[in-house]
Scaffold this motif. Structure first.
Motif, PDB file in Angstrom:
ATOM      1  N   VAL A 138     -29.700 -12.454  -8.447  1.00  0.00           N
ATOM      2  CA  VAL A 138     -29.434 -12.137  -6.861  1.00  0.00           C
ATOM      3  C   VAL A 138     -28.011 -12.302  -6.394  1.00  0.00           C
ATOM      4  N   MET A 139     -27.738 -13.569  -6.451  1.00  0.00           N
ATOM      5  CA  MET A 139     -26.209 -14.097  -5.746  1.00  0.00           C
ATOM      6  C   MET A 139     -25.136 -13.873  -6.492  1.00  0.00           C
ATOM      7  N   GLY A 140     -25.119 -13.909  -7.809  1.00  0.00           N
ATOM      8  CA  GLY A 140     -23.995 -13.660  -8.648  1.00  0.00           C
ATOM      9  C   GLY A 140     -23.363 -12.063  -8.513  1.00  0.00           C
ATOM     10  N   VAL A 190     -20.329 -12.836 -15.481  1.00  0.00           N
ATOM     11  CA  VAL A 190     -20.775 -13.241 -16.508  1.00  0.00           C
ATOM     12  C   VAL A 190     -22.001 -13.504 -16.552  1.00  0.00           C
ATOM     13  N   ASP A 191     -22.953 -13.172 -17.500  1.00  0.00           N
ATOM     14  CA  ASP A 191     -24.385 -13.544 -18.011  1.00  0.00           C
ATOM     15  C   ASP A 191     -24.558 -13.595 -19.570  1.00  0.00           C
ATOM     16  N   VAL A 192     -26.083 -14.348 -19.655  1.00  0.00           N
ATOM     17  CA  VAL A 192     -26.027 -14.289 -20.775  1.00  0.00           C
ATOM     18  C   VAL A 192     -27.008 -13.218 -21.144  1.00  0.00           C
ATOM     19  N   GLU A 247     -28.740  -7.125 -20.193  1.00  0.00           N
ATOM     20  CA  GLU A 247     -29.532  -6.256 -19.288  1.00  0.00           C
ATOM     21  C   GLU A 247     -29.480  -6.781 -17.766  1.00  0.00           C
ATOM     22  N   GLN A 248     -29.385  -8.004 -17.417  1.00  0.00           N
ATOM     23  CA  GLN A 248     -29.069  -8.341 -16.261  1.00  0.00           C
ATOM     24  C   GLN A 248     -27.595  -7.842 -15.668  1.00  0.00           C
ATOM     25  N   LEU A 249     -26.681  -7.790 -16.562  1.00  0.00           N
ATOM     26  CA  LEU A 249     -25.267  -7.163 -15.991  1.00  0.00           C
ATOM     27  C   LEU A 249     -25.528  -5.942 -15.801  1.00  0.00           C
ATOM     28  N   PRO A 261     -29.028 -20.310 -12.380  1.00  0.00           N
ATOM     29  CA  PRO A 261     -30.090 -20.945 -11.683  1.00  0.00           C
ATOM     30  C   PRO A 261     -30.419 -22.303 -11.298  1.00  0.00           C
ATOM     31  N   GLU A 262     -31.049 -22.646  -9.986  1.00  0.00           N
ATOM     32  CA  GLU A 262     -30.781 -23.826  -9.577  1.00  0.00           C
ATOM     33  C   GLU A 262     -31.315 -25.134 -10.188  1.00  0.00           C
ATOM     34  N   LYS A 263     -31.028 -25.229 -11.576  1.00  0.00           N
ATOM     35  CA  LYS A 263     -31.485 -26.235 -12.491  1.00  0.00           C
ATOM     36  C   LYS A 263     -30.378 -26.906 -12.975  1.00  0.00           C
ATOM     37  N   LEU A 301     -28.969 -26.640 -16.526  1.00  0.00           N
ATOM     38  CA  LEU A 301     -28.293 -25.386 -16.976  1.00  0.00           C
ATOM     39  C   LEU A 301     -26.841 -25.391 -16.226  1.00  0.00           C
ATOM     40  N   LYS A 302     -26.981 -26.019 -15.185  1.00  0.00           N
ATOM     41  CA  LYS A 302     -25.759 -25.895 -14.315  1.00  0.00           C
ATOM     42  C   LYS A 302     -24.502 -27.006 -15.178  1.00  0.00           C
ATOM     43  N   LYS A 303     -25.120 -28.164 -15.671  1.00  0.00           N
ATOM     44  CA  LYS A 303     -24.461 -28.917 -16.489  1.00  0.00           C
ATOM     45  C   LYS A 303     -23.948 -28.229 -17.712  1.00  0.00           C
ATOM     46  N   SER A 341     -19.581 -23.908  -6.996  1.00  0.00           N
ATOM     47  CA  SER A 341     -20.791 -23.731  -7.425  1.00  0.00           C
ATOM     48  C   SER A 341     -21.436 -23.251  -6.250  1.00  0.00           C
ATOM     49  N   ASN A 342     -22.444 -22.021  -6.317  1.00  0.00           N
ATOM     50  CA  ASN A 342     -23.205 -21.561  -5.312  1.00  0.00           C
ATOM     51  C   ASN A 342     -24.471 -22.230  -5.123  1.00  0.00           C
ATOM     52  N   THR A 343     -24.575 -23.436  -5.548  1.00  0.00           N
ATOM     53  CA  THR A 343     -25.614 -24.203  -5.409  1.00  0.00           C
ATOM     54  C   THR A 343     -26.209 -24.358  -4.029  1.00  0.00           C
ATOM     55  N   SER A 344     -27.627 -24.221  -3.838  1.00  0.00           N
ATOM     56  CA  SER A 344     -28.112 -24.118  -2.541  1.00  0.00           C
ATOM     57  C   SER A 344     -28.510 -25.587  -2.142  1.00  0.00           C
ATOM     58  N   THR A 345     -28.510 -26.740  -3.202  1.00  0.00           N
ATOM     59  CA  THR A 345     -28.914 -28.102  -2.712  1.00  0.00           C
ATOM     60  C   THR A 345     -28.296 -29.173  -3.577  1.00  0.00           C
ATOM     61  N   LEU A 362     -36.942 -12.443  -0.558  1.00  0.00           N
ATOM     62  CA  LEU A 362     -35.648 -11.999  -0.637  1.00  0.00           C
ATOM     63  C   LEU A 362     -34.842 -13.042  -1.548  1.00  0.00           C
ATOM     64  N   VAL A 363     -34.970 -14.346  -1.299  1.00  0.00           N
ATOM     65  CA  VAL A 363     -34.345 -15.338  -1.750  1.00  0.00           C
ATOM     66  C   VAL A 363     -34.857 -15.637  -3.349  1.00  0.00           C
ATOM     67  N   GLY A 364     -36.386 -15.117  -3.498  1.00  0.00           N
ATOM     68  CA  GLY A 364     -36.814 -15.567  -4.940  1.00  0.00           C
ATOM     69  C   GLY A 364     -37.740 -16.688  -4.469  1.00  0.00           C
TER      70      GLY A 364
HETATM   71  N1  LIG Z   1     -31.277 -16.381  -4.149  1.00  0.00           N
HETATM   72  C1  LIG Z   1     -30.761 -16.817  -2.741  1.00  0.00           C
HETATM   73  O1  LIG Z   1     -31.026 -16.430  -1.870  1.00  0.00           O
HETATM   74  C2  LIG Z   1     -29.754 -17.847  -2.895  1.00  0.00           C
HETATM   75  C3  LIG Z   1     -28.964 -18.075  -1.918  1.00  0.00           C
HETATM   76  C4  LIG Z   1     -28.077 -19.115  -1.873  1.00  0.00           C
HETATM   77  C5  LIG Z   1     -27.676 -19.696  -2.768  1.00  0.00           C
HETATM   78  N2  LIG Z   1     -28.748 -19.311  -3.977  1.00  0.00           N
HETATM   79  C6  LIG Z   1     -28.300 -20.278  -5.114  1.00  0.00           C
HETATM   80  O2  LIG Z   1     -27.321 -19.418  -6.165  1.00  0.00           O
HETATM   81  C7  LIG Z   1     -27.805 -19.534  -7.657  1.00  0.00           C
HETATM   82  C8  LIG Z   1     -28.103 -18.570  -8.223  1.00  0.00           C
HETATM   83  O3  LIG Z   1     -29.490 -17.993  -7.571  1.00  0.00           O
HETATM   84  P1  LIG Z   1     -30.044 -16.667  -7.886  1.00  0.00           P
HETATM   85  O4  LIG Z   1     -31.041 -16.447  -6.982  1.00  0.00           O
HETATM   86  O5  LIG Z   1     -28.879 -15.803  -7.966  1.00  0.00           O
HETATM   87  O6  LIG Z   1     -30.710 -16.792  -9.317  1.00  0.00           O
HETATM   88  P2  LIG Z   1     -31.271 -15.637 -10.275  1.00  0.00           P
HETATM   89  O7  LIG Z   1     -32.261 -16.136 -11.035  1.00  0.00           O
HETATM   90  O8  LIG Z   1     -31.434 -14.383  -9.634  1.00  0.00           O
HETATM   91  O9  LIG Z   1     -30.045 -15.388 -11.133  1.00  0.00           O
HETATM   92  C9  LIG Z   1     -29.466 -16.179 -11.923  1.00  0.00           C
HETATM   93  C10 LIG Z   1     -28.833 -15.510 -13.236  1.00  0.00           C
HETATM   94  O10 LIG Z   1     -28.068 -16.644 -14.105  1.00  0.00           O
HETATM   95  C11 LIG Z   1     -28.153 -16.056 -15.511  1.00  0.00           C
HETATM   96  N3  LIG Z   1     -28.088 -17.081 -16.139  1.00  0.00           N
HETATM   97  C12 LIG Z   1     -28.819 -17.863 -16.672  1.00  0.00           C
HETATM   98  N4  LIG Z   1     -28.355 -18.892 -17.730  1.00  0.00           N
HETATM   99  C13 LIG Z   1     -26.972 -18.493 -17.898  1.00  0.00           C
HETATM  100  C14 LIG Z   1     -25.911 -19.078 -18.453  1.00  0.00           C
HETATM  101  N5  LIG Z   1     -26.069 -20.201 -19.164  1.00  0.00           N
HETATM  102  N6  LIG Z   1     -24.818 -18.289 -18.421  1.00  0.00           N
HETATM  103  C15 LIG Z   1     -24.540 -17.247 -17.727  1.00  0.00           C
HETATM  104  N7  LIG Z   1     -25.630 -16.619 -17.004  1.00  0.00           N
HETATM  105  C16 LIG Z   1     -26.693 -17.626 -17.097  1.00  0.00           C
HETATM  106  C17 LIG Z   1     -29.588 -15.409 -15.406  1.00  0.00           C
HETATM  107  O11 LIG Z   1     -29.686 -14.525 -16.649  1.00  0.00           O
HETATM  108  C18 LIG Z   1     -29.574 -14.635 -14.288  1.00  0.00           C
HETATM  109  O12 LIG Z   1     -29.152 -13.412 -14.283  1.00  0.00           O
HETATM  110  C19 LIG Z   1     -28.825 -20.984  -7.372  1.00  0.00           C
HETATM  111  O13 LIG Z   1     -28.085 -22.056  -7.616  1.00  0.00           O
HETATM  112  C20 LIG Z   1     -29.376 -20.736  -6.028  1.00  0.00           C
HETATM  113  O14 LIG Z   1     -30.069 -21.798  -5.583  1.00  0.00           O
HETATM  114  C21 LIG Z   1     -29.606 -18.495  -4.211  1.00  0.00           C
END
Ligand SMILES: NC(=O)c1ccc[n+]([C@@H]2O[C@H](COP(=O)([O-])OP(=O)(O)OC[C@H]3O[C@@H](n4cnc5c(N)ncnc54)[C@H](O)[C@@H]3O)[C@@H](O)[C@H]2O)c1
Length: 291
Positions: A13-15, A32-34, A37-39, A92-94, A97-99, A117-121, A235-237
């Motif tokens: 959603v965000m990237g 970049v994504d793993v 399909e997402q790309l 994703p906000e884990k 994974l971020k590490k 980092s686009n982390t939310s928290t 919308l956020v997920g």
């Molecule tokens: N969704 C929102 O509205 C929102 C708003 C602000 C901030 N954020 C933050 O943005 C971040 C991403 O959220 P999102 O909603 O876009 O998540 P999402 O689940 O929509 O997308 C995450 C993407 O990361 C990919 N991914 C997973 N592991 C990976 C790896 N090792 N290398 C590369 N790609 C990988 C997944 O395939 C997926 O396409 C989170 O930290 C979230 O808290 C989200």
């Protein structure tokens, strides 16, 4: 330092939205994504967004051509970051994974590269500790949908340098965003308020206070919010919202305990718009509530 090449990690959603504003601003951008399909999905969605923007007269055909000329995709993070000037992580906000992602970026990208980092928290100090360059790590928090929302929250960790904050601000401004600078505290400013309001709306839905539509309508028309908290959750997920709440519950206490109904929706795979169904149903784009 001149920034020309930006890497965005995570095409969700965000990237994808960040990659769009980055390429539109003229940065050579690699998403970049793993998942291939997402790309592919990301490129298709960005095409639609660009077409709509052209139709509304917001951008020209030439800008769209330049945008897609500057936008690349890859599944090979290690190689891409070897020649990058700036990295924005949006997986994703884990924490684990971020590490994992930050460690790869730290090992393979040039030492002067800022990792935002686009982390939310999650604490930028903690994210910085996953690298050997904590002074070049901070949160760069965009909002959804990225191409429309004007703010970027810049959150400094304990070791984040003033130079890093300055670079992030410059990049955000070139992407057409306004910035605020926030000191580290769980949930920053915006996620903390948004999670609280969204969770309360879920408790109300669970308690039968009103229908989803009426909760959203009341908040929009009565409190002048542009979107209702439940439609915003979709919308956020809902999985992202739940992850945020779990972290805030852990760090800030009881008032952030996730609503059981929200947990149930996530277990059922009702994650919001991205899966076609959350609080509302988006199959056929009907947006009708099916509970
Ligand atoms: N969704 C929102 O509205 C929102 C708003 C602000 C901030 N954020 C933050 O943005 C971040 C991403 O959220 P999102 O909603 O876009 O998540 P999402 O689940 O929509 O997308 C995450 C993407 O990361 C990919 N991914 C997973 N592991 C990976 C790896 N090792 N290398 C590369 N790609 C990988 C997944 O395939 C997926 O396409 C989170 O930290 C979230 O808290 C989200």
């Amino acid at each position: 330092m001149t920034i020309d090449k930006i890497t965005v990690v995570g095409a969700g959603v965000m990237g994808r939205g960040i990659a769009y504003v980055s390429a539109l601003a003229g940065f050579q951008t690699t998403l970049v994504d793993v998942s291939k399909e997402q790309l592919a999905n990301a490129l298709a969605e960005l095409n639609t967004i660009a077409e709509k923007a052209v139709a509304r007269g917001k951008i020209s055909h030439t800008s769209v051509e330049k945008l897609f000329h500057s936008l690349h995709t890859s599944t090979d993070l290690q190689t891409v970051v070897q020649e990058t000037d700036f990295v924005i992580e949006a997986v994703p906000e884990k924490r684990d994974l971020k590490k994992q992602v930050l460690e790869i970026v730290d090992v393979f990208s040039p030492q002067q590269v800022v990792i935002a980092s686009n982390t939310s928290t999650i604490s930028p100090t903690e994210l910085g500790s996953y690298t050997k360059r904590p002074e070049r790590v901070a949160a760069m928090h965009f909002f959804n949908p990225v191409h429309r929302m004007r703010l970027v929250e810049i959150v400094k960790g304990l070791e984040t340098s003033a130079n890093t904050v300055g670079l992030i601000r410059k990049v955000a401004e070139r992407m057409g965003k306004e910035t605020v600078e926030v000191n580290e505290f769980p949930g920053f400013v915006t996620s903390r308020i948004s999670a609280m309001v969204g969770n309360e709306a879920f408790y109300m839905l669970q308690e039968g206070v009103a229908s989803a539509e009426d909760i959203d309508k009341a908040i929009k028309l009565g409190l002048n919010y542009p979107m209702g908290p439940l439609e915003l959750g979709d919308l956020v997920g809902l999985d992202t919202r739940l992850n945020n709440l779990k972290y805030l519950h852990e760090t800030l206490g009881e008032k952030f305990r996730p609503a059981p109904l929200l947990e149930q929706y996530v277990k059922a795979g009702r994650l919001g718009r991205k899966t076609g169904r959350g609080v509302y149903d988006y199959t056929n784009d009907s947006e009708m509530v099916k509970k």
